[in-house]
Motif scaffolding. Structure first.
Motif, short mmCIF file in Angstrom:
data_model
loop_
_atom_site.label_atom_id
_atom_site.label_comp_id
_atom_site.label_asym_id
_atom_site.label_seq_id
_atom_site.Cartn_x
_atom_site.Cartn_y
_atom_site.Cartn_z
N ASN A 412 -15.25 -19.50 -1.35
CA ASN A 412 -15.25 -18.16 -1.95
C ASN A 412 -14.69 -18.16 -3.38
O ASN A 412 -14.50 -17.10 -3.97
CB ASN A 412 -14.45 -17.19 -1.09
CG ASN A 412 -15.18 -16.84 0.19
OD1 ASN A 412 -16.41 -16.89 0.24
ND2 ASN A 412 -14.44 -16.49 1.23
N GLY A 413 -14.37 -19.36 -3.90
CA GLY A 413 -13.94 -19.46 -5.29
C GLY A 413 -12.45 -19.37 -5.51
O GLY A 413 -12.00 -19.25 -6.66
N GLU A 414 -11.63 -19.43 -4.43
CA GLU A 414 -10.19 -19.41 -4.63
C GLU A 414 -9.73 -20.67 -5.36
O GLU A 414 -10.30 -21.75 -5.21
CB GLU A 414 -9.46 -19.32 -3.28
CG GLU A 414 -9.64 -18.00 -2.55
CD GLU A 414 -8.95 -16.84 -3.25
OE1 GLU A 414 -8.08 -17.09 -4.12
OE2 GLU A 414 -9.29 -15.69 -2.95
N ASN A 415 -8.67 -20.54 -6.16
CA ASN A 415 -8.16 -21.66 -6.94
C ASN A 415 -7.64 -22.76 -6.03
O ASN A 415 -6.94 -22.49 -5.05
CB ASN A 415 -7.03 -21.15 -7.85
CG ASN A 415 -6.50 -22.22 -8.77
OD1 ASN A 415 -5.72 -23.05 -8.36
ND2 ASN A 415 -6.96 -22.21 -10.01
N ILE A 416 -7.96 -24.02 -6.35
CA ILE A 416 -7.57 -25.15 -5.51
C ILE A 416 -6.05 -25.26 -5.40
O ILE A 416 -5.52 -25.61 -4.35
CB ILE A 416 -8.18 -26.46 -6.06
CG1 ILE A 416 -7.92 -27.64 -5.11
CG2 ILE A 416 -7.64 -26.78 -7.44
CD1 ILE A 416 -8.75 -27.63 -3.87
N LYS A 417 -5.34 -24.92 -6.48
CA LYS A 417 -3.89 -25.00 -6.47
C LYS A 417 -3.31 -23.95 -5.52
O LYS A 417 -2.37 -24.23 -4.75
CB LYS A 417 -3.34 -24.77 -7.89
CG LYS A 417 -1.82 -24.85 -8.00
CD LYS A 417 -1.30 -26.23 -7.67
CE LYS A 417 0.21 -26.30 -7.84
NZ LYS A 417 0.75 -27.63 -7.44
N THR A 418 -3.88 -22.76 -5.52
CA THR A 418 -3.42 -21.69 -4.62
C THR A 418 -3.60 -22.09 -3.16
O THR A 418 -2.69 -21.94 -2.33
CB THR A 418 -4.18 -20.39 -4.90
OG1 THR A 418 -3.99 -20.03 -6.26
CG2 THR A 418 -3.69 -19.27 -4.00
N VAL A 419 -4.78 -22.61 -2.84
CA VAL A 419 -5.07 -23.03 -1.47
C VAL A 419 -4.13 -24.17 -1.06
O VAL A 419 -3.62 -24.20 0.07
CB VAL A 419 -6.54 -23.47 -1.33
CG1 VAL A 419 -6.81 -24.05 0.06
CG2 VAL A 419 -7.46 -22.29 -1.60
N SER A 420 -3.86 -25.09 -1.98
CA SER A 420 -2.98 -26.22 -1.68
C SER A 420 -1.58 -25.74 -1.33
O SER A 420 -0.96 -26.22 -0.37
CB SER A 420 -2.92 -27.16 -2.89
OG SER A 420 -2.03 -28.22 -2.65
N VAL A 421 -1.06 -24.77 -2.09
CA VAL A 421 0.28 -24.22 -1.83
C VAL A 421 0.32 -23.52 -0.48
O VAL A 421 1.26 -23.68 0.31
CB VAL A 421 0.70 -23.26 -2.96
CG1 VAL A 421 1.97 -22.51 -2.58
CG2 VAL A 421 0.91 -24.02 -4.27
N LEU A 422 -0.71 -22.72 -0.18
CA LEU A 422 -0.74 -21.99 1.08
C LEU A 422 -0.87 -22.93 2.29
O LEU A 422 -0.36 -22.63 3.37
CB LEU A 422 -1.90 -20.99 1.09
CG LEU A 422 -1.81 -19.85 0.06
CD1 LEU A 422 -3.05 -18.96 0.14
CD2 LEU A 422 -0.55 -19.01 0.30
#
Length: 458
Positions: A412-422
């Protein structure tokens, strides 16, 4: 070899007299109590479980004969222990031929046993020692009799290649022993049947081979530092290429299946099972993290509720402990309003249940279990199995929801860094390596967009 010697004997009776204390009890009242101390040189401490000094309390009639005899006995005993330890590593007496540096003739299996024994004095956890003893079992069965200084990279390759074969052999032997045990009257009384089927045996593969290789490298690094070997043959490049650690199984649900899964969860009555499934689907947390969520971990806010993930349930399910993985695993994860509402209602209901049983509710109350005590992953799997069979998702693992969270967010286009942190990964590079196939290709048309941006800015 330096001989170990006692310090000057310490008169315990005299010291206690100065402090106004009575003498220690003893069989012969005519004797005097002394404390003998041997200080261990740093290079020899590994042979005495890392201890800096050895002490012994003795009772002597006189200092000239009786005390001297006991001092000599104490020194001889500890020097004998030191000699045995040194001989295991290839040391020989001064009157024999000297061992060349890097030429320890101790068998690899014996050397590793000693290495594990040294580490088991509290410097590493019991779980690590248990795993290392498991690795040693494979090494002993293949190359354990070879002197450590003569172990080659080809010997290590032979050991690693036989891991699956030995694993299957031992698993079948255990199963046969269990099968024989099930025929006993005691088993029948306890389980009520003699026909309970066994699960399929599990055979060690690339992950176990990689772990054994890593362990052998640690042992041989230790031997290299001690001048017991001339080269760490476990670091051969071809071993690294062939015996790589396999990546985790990535088995996410597709978007339509994930939507149907959510619908089935929403149909469930309010309870710990519904909240557990929502948390796994909505946050991407690991099941062992979900099982450790307490009421105080959820922060309710008018804008967006969050969950602080700080702990995990142990494999046996007996305790909740601080997160053991890394600092990145301790994180805050946002949840949607529906999940937050279910969590709030379940906290109120479980608190009421506790009050009915005579307990006082608190912020440390576990949410994803039916009682107040934690439960194991296997216990959760029973609830999971009942749900997925009823919802026609047979074969889906709990971890599939974690991968679903990551892959659909990336798609869905979420930032890879954001997903990694979550997700609680140590780095975004690891996240990208796992889910690279699910990251949308944004390179199409980038040249046109870039030039249009420049023209618009002119």
């Amino acid at each position: 070899m330096k001989k170990l010697r006692c310090d000057k004997p310490y008169d315990i009776d005299e010291a206690r007299k100065r402090k106004g204390l009575s003498r220690r009890k003893r069989k012969d009242s005519r004797t005097t109590a002394y404390e003998l101390t041997i200080r261990i040189p740093e290079e020899y401490r590994t042979y005495f479980d890392g201890k800096k000094k050895l002490t012994r309390t003795v009772f002597a009639l006189n200092r000239k004969d009786d005390l001297k005899t006991q001092i000599d006995s104490f020194e001889d005993e500890k020097n004998a222990v030191l000699e045995r330890g040194l001989e295991e590593r290839g040391w020989v007496r001064q009157d024999g031929p000297k061992r060349k540096p890097g030429c320890c003739m101790t068998p690899l299996g014996t050397y590793i046993e000693r290495y594990i024994e040294i580490r088991s004095n509290g410097s590493v956890s019991e779980a690590t020692i248990k795993h290392e003893k498991g690795f040693l079992k494979y090494i002993d069965a293949t190359i354990g009799s070879i002197p450590i200084c003569k172990v080659t990279a080809e010997n290590i390759e032979e050991c690693l290649l036989r891991v699956p074969e030995l694993s299957e052999k031992w698993a079948l032997e255990r199963q046969a022993a269990w099968e024989e045990n099930r025929k006993t009257v005691r088993w029948a009384k306890k389980h009520g049947t003699l026909k309970k089927p066994f699960k399929p045996i599990r055979i060690a593969g690339p992950d176990m081979q990689s772990k054994i290789l890593k362990f052998l490298r640690e042992v041989m690094n230790y031997a290299l530092e001690k001048d017991d070997i001339a080269k760490n043959t476990a670091k051969a490049k071809f071993l690294t290429r062939v015996f790589k650690k396999s990546k985790p199984l990535i088995d996410p649900l597709m978007a339509d299946d994930a939507a149907r899964f959510l619908q089935e969860v929403e149909k469930l009555p309010l309870g710990y099972v519904k909240l557990s499934l929502l948390l796994l689907l909505n946050t991407g947390m690991r099941p062992e993290e979900m099982l450790a969520i307490r009421a105080g971990n959820i922060v309710f806010d008018d804008n967006e509720a969050t969950i602080n993930i700080t702990s995990v349930v142990g494999r046996d399910g007996k305790e909740v402990r601080d997160y053991p993985k890394s600092d990145a695993s301790r994180r805050s994860v946002p949840i949607d309003s529906y999940t937050a509402e279910i969590a709030k209602r379940w906290i109120d209901e479980k608190a009421a249940q506790m009050e009915e049983m005579g307990f006082k509710p608190s912020m440390s109350m576990l949410l994803c279990c039916p009682e107040m005590v934690p439960r194991s992953y296997q216990s959760f799997r029973r609830d999971w199995q009942g749900f997925i069979e009823g919802a026609e998702f047979k074969g889906v693992r709990p971890y599939a929801l974690r991968h679903t969270f990551a892959t659909l967010n990336l798609a869905n286009g979420e930032n890879i860094k954001t997903v990694s942190v979550l997700m609680g990964h140590a780095s975004s590079a690891y996240t990208l390596d796992l889910y690279a196939g699910y990251v949308p290709n944004t390179g199409i048309g980038i040249g046109t967009r870039y030039m249009n941006f420049l023209r618009a800015a002119a």
